[in-house]
Design a protein around this motif. Structure first.
Motif, PDB file in Angstrom:
ATOM      1  N   SER A 154      37.557  -5.711 -17.964  1.00 15.54           N
ATOM      2  CA  SER A 154      38.391  -4.621 -16.798  1.00 15.54           C
ATOM      3  C   SER A 154      39.377  -5.646 -16.169  1.00 15.54           C
ATOM      4  CB  SER A 154      36.932  -4.413 -15.884  1.00 15.54           C
ATOM      5  OG  SER A 154      36.795  -6.534 -15.734  1.00 15.54           O
ATOM      6  N   VAL A 155      39.663  -4.741 -15.452  1.00 16.39           N
ATOM      7  CA  VAL A 155      41.280  -4.733 -14.551  1.00 16.39           C
ATOM      8  C   VAL A 155      40.340  -3.989 -12.960  1.00 16.39           C
ATOM      9  CG1 VAL A 155      43.304  -4.436 -13.762  1.00 16.39           C
ATOM     10  CG2 VAL A 155      42.919  -5.313 -15.902  1.00 16.39           C
ATOM     11  N   ILE A 156      40.531  -5.281 -12.206  1.00 19.08           N
ATOM     12  CA  ILE A 156      39.812  -4.624 -10.990  1.00 19.08           C
ATOM     13  C   ILE A 156      41.367  -4.427 -10.148  1.00 19.08           C
ATOM     14  CG2 ILE A 156      38.620  -5.195  -8.708  1.00 19.08           C
ATOM     15  CD1 ILE A 156      37.068  -7.131 -11.252  1.00 19.08           C
ATOM     16  N   ALA A 157      41.890  -2.710  -9.246  1.00 18.59           N
ATOM     17  CA  ALA A 157      42.304  -3.068  -8.284  1.00 18.59           C
ATOM     18  C   ALA A 157      42.387  -3.299  -7.217  1.00 18.59           C
ATOM     19  CB  ALA A 157      43.490  -1.641  -8.231  1.00 18.59           C
ATOM     20  N   LEU A 158      42.972  -3.966  -6.204  1.00 20.23           N
ATOM     21  CA  LEU A 158      42.115  -4.477  -4.719  1.00 20.23           C
ATOM     22  C   LEU A 158      43.279  -4.622  -4.018  1.00 20.23           C
ATOM     23  CD1 LEU A 158      41.230  -7.597  -5.711  1.00 20.23           C
ATOM     24  CD2 LEU A 158      39.670  -6.414  -4.971  1.00 20.23           C
ATOM     25  N   GLY A 159      43.269  -3.438  -2.147  1.00 19.39           N
ATOM     26  CA  GLY A 159      43.872  -4.029  -1.328  1.00 19.39           C
ATOM     27  C   GLY A 159      43.551  -3.652  -0.154  1.00 19.39           C
ATOM     28  N   TYR A 160      43.396  -3.741   1.217  1.00 19.88           N
ATOM     29  CA  TYR A 160      42.877  -2.752   2.167  1.00 19.88           C
ATOM     30  C   TYR A 160      43.068  -1.481   1.448  1.00 19.88           C
ATOM     31  CZ  TYR A 160      42.011  -7.697   3.768  1.00 19.88           C
ATOM     32  OH  TYR A 160      41.532  -8.606   3.918  1.00 19.88           O
ATOM     33  N   PRO A 161      42.019  -1.111   2.381  1.00 23.80           N
ATOM     34  CA  PRO A 161      42.306   0.873   1.816  1.00 23.80           C
ATOM     35  C   PRO A 161      43.591   1.637   3.435  1.00 23.80           C
ATOM     36  CG  PRO A 161      39.915  -0.269   2.976  1.00 23.80           C
ATOM     37  CD  PRO A 161      40.888  -0.838   2.834  1.00 23.80           C
ATOM     38  N   LYS A 162      44.140   2.377   2.956  1.00 22.75           N
ATOM     39  CA  LYS A 162      44.841   2.979   4.043  1.00 22.75           C
ATOM     40  C   LYS A 162      44.097   3.936   5.149  1.00 22.75           C
ATOM     41  CE  LYS A 162      49.065   4.536   2.423  1.00 22.75           C
ATOM     42  NZ  LYS A 162      49.446   4.481   1.529  1.00 22.75           N
ATOM     43  N   ASP A 163      43.239   4.618   4.726  1.00 23.99           N
ATOM     44  CA  ASP A 163      42.417   5.110   5.629  1.00 23.99           C
ATOM     45  C   ASP A 163      40.995   4.391   6.373  1.00 23.99           C
ATOM     46  OD1 ASP A 163      40.507   6.942   6.563  1.00 23.99           O
ATOM     47  OD2 ASP A 163      39.841   7.815   4.275  1.00 23.99           O
ATOM     48  N   PRO A 164      41.422   4.119   7.373  1.00 28.25           N
ATOM     49  CA  PRO A 164      41.023   3.453   8.060  1.00 28.25           C
ATOM     50  C   PRO A 164      38.945   3.993   7.663  1.00 28.25           C
ATOM     51  CG  PRO A 164      41.895   5.069   9.687  1.00 28.25           C
ATOM     52  CD  PRO A 164      41.875   5.050   8.538  1.00 28.25           C
ATOM     53  N   ASN A 165      38.639   5.283   7.341  1.00 29.14           N
ATOM     54  CA  ASN A 165      37.167   5.688   7.788  1.00 29.14           C
ATOM     55  C   ASN A 165      36.575   5.438   5.843  1.00 29.14           C
ATOM     56  OD1 ASN A 165      36.805   6.076  10.252  1.00 29.14           O
ATOM     57  ND2 ASN A 165      38.392   7.685   9.878  1.00 29.14           N
ATOM     58  N   ALA A 166      37.827   4.353   4.726  1.00 27.27           N
ATOM     59  CA  ALA A 166      37.696   4.821   3.374  1.00 27.27           C
ATOM     60  C   ALA A 166      35.804   4.285   2.984  1.00 27.27           C
ATOM     61  CB  ALA A 166      38.373   3.847   2.384  1.00 27.27           C
ATOM     62  N   PHE A 167      35.514   3.457   3.775  1.00 27.63           N
ATOM     63  CA  PHE A 167      34.247   3.199   3.489  1.00 27.63           C
ATOM     64  C   PHE A 167      33.165   3.916   3.900  1.00 27.63           C
ATOM     65  CE2 PHE A 167      35.957  -0.810   2.590  1.00 27.63           C
ATOM     66  CZ  PHE A 167      36.423  -0.664   1.688  1.00 27.63           C
ATOM     67  N   TYR A 168      32.229   5.181   3.643  1.00 27.57           N
ATOM     68  CA  TYR A 168      31.720   5.794   3.752  1.00 27.57           C
ATOM     69  C   TYR A 168      29.957   6.680   3.130  1.00 27.57           C
ATOM     70  CZ  TYR A 168      33.656  10.209   1.616  1.00 27.57           C
ATOM     71  OH  TYR A 168      34.219   9.884   0.880  1.00 27.57           O
ATOM     72  N   GLU A 169      29.134   6.411   3.316  1.00 28.61           N
ATOM     73  CA  GLU A 169      27.959   6.842   2.966  1.00 28.61           C
ATOM     74  C   GLU A 169      27.776   8.022   1.881  1.00 28.61           C
ATOM     75  OE1 GLU A 169      23.272   5.731   1.927  1.00 28.61           O
ATOM     76  OE2 GLU A 169      24.726   4.956   3.819  1.00 28.61           O
ATOM     77  N   LYS A 170      28.583   7.851   0.648  1.00 26.27           N
ATOM     78  CA  LYS A 170      28.122   9.026   0.163  1.00 26.27           C
ATOM     79  C   LYS A 170      26.757   9.645  -0.391  1.00 26.27           C
ATOM     80  CE  LYS A 170      31.447  11.198  -3.833  1.00 26.27           C
ATOM     81  NZ  LYS A 170      32.690  11.664  -4.512  1.00 26.27           N
ATOM     82  N   ASP A 171      26.139  10.733  -0.657  1.00 30.27           N
ATOM     83  CA  ASP A 171      25.077  10.709  -1.371  1.00 30.27           C
ATOM     84  C   ASP A 171      25.357  10.946  -2.876  1.00 30.27           C
ATOM     85  OD1 ASP A 171      22.390  11.125  -2.151  1.00 30.27           O
ATOM     86  OD2 ASP A 171      22.522  13.158  -0.828  1.00 30.27           O
ATOM     87  N   LYS A 172      25.611  10.110  -3.137  1.00 28.69           N
ATOM     88  CA  LYS A 172      25.031  10.041  -5.111  1.00 28.69           C
ATOM     89  C   LYS A 172      24.290  10.193  -6.037  1.00 28.69           C
ATOM     90  CE  LYS A 172      27.577   6.465  -7.250  1.00 28.69           C
ATOM     91  NZ  LYS A 172      28.646   5.931  -7.297  1.00 28.69           N
ATOM     92  N   ILE A 173      23.080  10.306  -4.882  1.00 28.14           N
ATOM     93  CA  ILE A 173      21.863   8.950  -5.884  1.00 28.14           C
ATOM     94  C   ILE A 173      21.421  10.926  -6.480  1.00 28.14           C
ATOM     95  CG2 ILE A 173      19.591   8.536  -5.692  1.00 28.14           C
ATOM     96  CD1 ILE A 173      20.967   6.837  -3.116  1.00 28.14           C
ATOM     97  N   LYS A 174      21.127  10.463  -8.037  1.00 33.29           N
ATOM     98  CA  LYS A 174      20.644  11.998  -8.628  1.00 33.29           C
ATOM     99  C   LYS A 174      19.110  11.336  -8.669  1.00 33.29           C
ATOM    100  CE  LYS A 174      24.366  13.248 -10.987  1.00 33.29           C
ATOM    101  NZ  LYS A 174      24.853  14.195 -12.056  1.00 33.29           N
ATOM    102  N   LYS A 175      18.181  11.900  -7.328  1.00 28.85           N
ATOM    103  CA  LYS A 175      16.589  11.852  -7.792  1.00 28.85           C
ATOM    104  C   LYS A 175      16.292  12.022  -8.932  1.00 28.85           C
ATOM    105  CE  LYS A 175      16.536  10.406  -2.903  1.00 28.85           C
ATOM    106  NZ  LYS A 175      15.197   9.331  -2.276  1.00 28.85           N
TER     107      LYS A 175
END
Lengths: 170, 170
Positions: free
Chosen positions: A140-161
């Protein structure tokens, strides 16, 4: 654990550099992942050389944002002739990759897993760019960098119960 | 992130039960793992029925400690006929497994990844025990329980620094 729920694929990065110490910490987190019979099955290449990042951006049509990335980490399958549980090496390498994504989230660094294995053209392109031995393979290759968007980390509800069940198959 | 550095395979458990809510949280953490093209490629079966745990303890000679476990989670590959990136499903399933191990560590729950895929006898044994569809496959089984040893979580120095290199192959 908040990192697990905040992690997302982040492909747009600010100009801020990632410190050497933080890149090392990401690699250390990767090598803490479990491996079958604790086999020594993975090597990591930390790339923060701009010219190499530019070359890697051509590994696939999905990788062009690597031009903007500040670094990447390559997860490599090694020691195929000596490890005791070769058939579980891919498990080891994926867990290694996931640890790096989560540690990056912990450090506020955006990351994106660029699917490489088992796509031969991508694996060969990266292998040739970095002169990786024919005995090893790029997982694998993992790209890295501080996010341009200051709100890039947020909890997205992607769990399929509906994909979770108890004690029986639905 | 301390969970990454404290996680170890824990195979000896106390009598304390794991709450339904915590088991659900582990499954949710699993489903937060990345998947190629966000494909819907994994199902989770949470097992806390003692009789099923006892049966699963015979899945391989390495699994007998499941008799003592309070629960386990099975990570299942699903939807093989519809997912867009079938060749990367195993990446998804391993990242799902790793997330569950780390969330367990976060909650003070001991865990152990029982290697299952690609060992056909183990996969078939678990599939038959749980009546899993022939269209799906068992990727991993994660044993769970609070550690018997109160000092079970500690940082073990297992990082091979020689497996990390920068910008080039050593």
């Amino acid at each position: 654990m908040k990192e697990i729920f905040l992690r997302r694929s982040i492909r747009s990065y600010s100009d801020k550099e990632i410190s050497t110490r933080d890149l090392e910490r990401l690699a250390e987190a990767g090598l803490m992942a479990p491996s079958a019979r604790n086999q020594d099955s993975r090597g990591l290449i930390i790339v923060n050389d701009k010219s190499i990042l530019l070359e890697l951006a051509s590994m696939s049509k999905y990788a062009s944002f690597l031009k903007e990335a500040k670094a990447c980490i390559l997860v490599i399958g090694i020691n195929k002739d000596t490890i005791p549980t070769l058939h579980m090496q891919e498990c080891d390498l994926a867990a290694t990759t996931e640890n790096i994504l989560l540690e990056a989230t912990h450090l506020g660094i955006g990351s994106c897993w660029l699917g490489t294995y088992p796509v031969k053209e991508r694996m060969d392109y990266v292998k040739n760019t970095l002169n990786i031995s024919d005995n090893d393979f790029v997982y694998s290759v993992i790209a890295l960098g501080y996010p341009k968007d200051p709100n890039a980390f947020y909890e997205k509800d992607k769990i399929k119960k509906e994909n979770i069940c108890w004690n029986r198959v639905k």
